[in-house]
Design an enzyme around this catalytic site. Structure first.
Site, PDB file in Angstrom:
ATOM      1  N   HIS A   1     -32.009  32.919  78.389  1.00 52.18           N
ATOM      2  CA  HIS A   1     -31.224  34.113  78.064  1.00 52.18           C
ATOM      3  C   HIS A   1     -29.815  33.660  77.681  1.00 52.18           C
ATOM      4  CE1 HIS A   1     -28.985  37.843  78.461  1.00 52.18           C
ATOM      5  NE2 HIS A   1     -30.141  38.462  78.281  1.00 52.18           N
TER       6      HIS A   1
ATOM      7  N   GLU B   1     -32.748  37.749  70.375  1.00 50.44           N
ATOM      8  CA  GLU B   1     -31.619  38.541  70.875  1.00 50.44           C
ATOM      9  C   GLU B   1     -30.318  38.039  70.242  1.00 50.44           C
ATOM     10  OE1 GLU B   1     -32.516  40.564  74.802  1.00 50.44           O
ATOM     11  OE2 GLU B   1     -31.771  38.577  75.295  1.00 50.44           O
TER      12      GLU B   1
ATOM     13  N   GLY C   1     -25.485  44.082  74.941  1.00 48.11           N
ATOM     14  CA  GLY C   1     -24.503  44.818  75.735  1.00 48.11           C
ATOM     15  C   GLY C   1     -23.342  45.368  74.932  1.00 48.11           C
TER      16      GLY C   1
HETATM   17  C1  PEP Z   1     -30.249  41.573  77.332  1.00 49.57           C
HETATM   18  O1  PEP Z   1     -29.401  41.242  78.133  1.00 49.57           O
HETATM   19  O2  PEP Z   1     -31.276  40.869  77.193  1.00 49.57           O
HETATM   20  C2  PEP Z   1     -30.049  42.757  76.539  1.00 49.57           C
HETATM   21  C3  PEP Z   1     -30.787  42.929  75.471  1.00 49.57           C
HETATM   22  O3  PEP Z   1     -29.058  43.620  76.953  1.00 49.57           O
HETATM   23  P1  PEP Z   1     -28.705  45.077  76.335  1.00 49.57           P
HETATM   24  O4  PEP Z   1     -30.007  45.801  76.116  1.00 49.57           O
HETATM   25  O5  PEP Z   1     -27.857  45.718  77.371  1.00 49.57           O
HETATM   26  O6  PEP Z   1     -28.006  44.824  75.044  1.00 49.57           O
END
Ligand code: PEP
Length: 261
Positions: A104, A174, A180
């Site tokens: 992550h 991501e 966030g």
């Molecule tokens: C994450 O931390 O993997 C994430 C996608 O966070 P958010 O949905 O809050 O953007």
């Protein structure tokens, strides 16, 4: 071609909800999904609670046969020994975890996790029959310097080095700038990178592997934007951070199939 990959909606709780709050949240999630007649054949639900919650979650899921999978937010590259503070994949497997999050961006950013560490963690997860959910994604600076796909593809290649084509893995794209921030990628941006990741999987591990591996999008996913991502041919679900802490909102994301036409 019909997409045979079962969509996965995964909630990453990060460092939120202690084990008492986890019990209440999982019960509420299960009731909400049950009441809404959630079709487990249309999307799989998984949650990633803090390690200290996992035993409570296991007890609840086992006792009440909730259709909710769960996993660790990280795991050690080692299986056992003098590694203070680390959690072995063997322990996660014993707690009934199906998944382990790996790489992550918060682990990469705050804990110095490198591609090499991620590769070892993927191996460790597979050694313990856990499905690695490998997170890849570019920062805003990477995006400007290298474009959208180069960094995630590089991270994917490094972390999957040596993986068998028989392995079961999940990839989560991501973009770090979308996590966030409330500013999700557009569905076109996300699809473009997810398609490039799938093409890389095909090059590395063959068409069959690429065709059955689920690729999720993560970054400010909400019930109001999930449908647009799920309409894309190479997006097979979502990794959800903030919105996974709100049961009604998360359950609505899980039931995206009700609002995807
Ligand atoms: C994450 O931390 O993997 C994430 C996608 O966070 P958010 O949905 O809050 O953007």
């Amino acid at each position: 071609m019909v997409n045979a990959r079962l969509p996965l909606i995964a909630g990453n709780w990060k460092m939120n909800l202690d084990h008492m709050q986890a019990i209440a949240t999982v019960q509420k999630l299960a009731w909400t999904l049950d009441e809404a007649k959630h079709d487990a054949g249309a999307s799989e639900v998984a949650i990633f609670p803090p390690f200290t919650d996992l035993r409570s979650v296991q007890t609840l899921v086992d006792a009440d046969k909730y259709p909710i999978a769960y996993g660790g937010q990280d795991l050690s590259v080692h299986d056992a020994g003098a590694y203070t503070g680390e959690i072995s994949g063997a322990f996660l497997a014993r707690l009934g975890c199906r998944y382990a999050l790996i790489g992550h961006s918060e682990r990469r950013q705050y804990h110095g996790e490198t591609d090499e560490t991620c590769q070892k963690k993927v191996e460790a997860a597979l050694r313990h029959s856990l499905i690695p959910v490998l997170c890849v994604g570019e920062t805003a600076a990477d995006l400007e310097e290298f474009g959208a796909s180069a960094v995630p593809i590089g991270q994917l290649k490094a972390a999957l080095d040596g993986v068998s084509p028989d392995a079961d893995i999940v990839v989560a794209y991501e973009p770090v700038w979308a996590i966030g921030s409330g500013q999700a990628a557009t569905e076109e941006q996300a699809e473009q990178v997810c398609a490039a990741l799938r093409a890389t999987l095909a090059e590395m591990l063959g068409e069959d592997f690429a065709g059955r591996t689920r690729i999720l999008y993560g970054g400010s996913v909400k019930s109001s934007n999930i449908a647009s991502f799920m309409r894309q041919p190479n997006i097979d679900g979502a990794l959800v951070g903030g919105a996974s802490l709100d049961v009604a909102e998360f359950a609505s994301i899980v039931r995206f199939y009700k609002h995807v036409i």
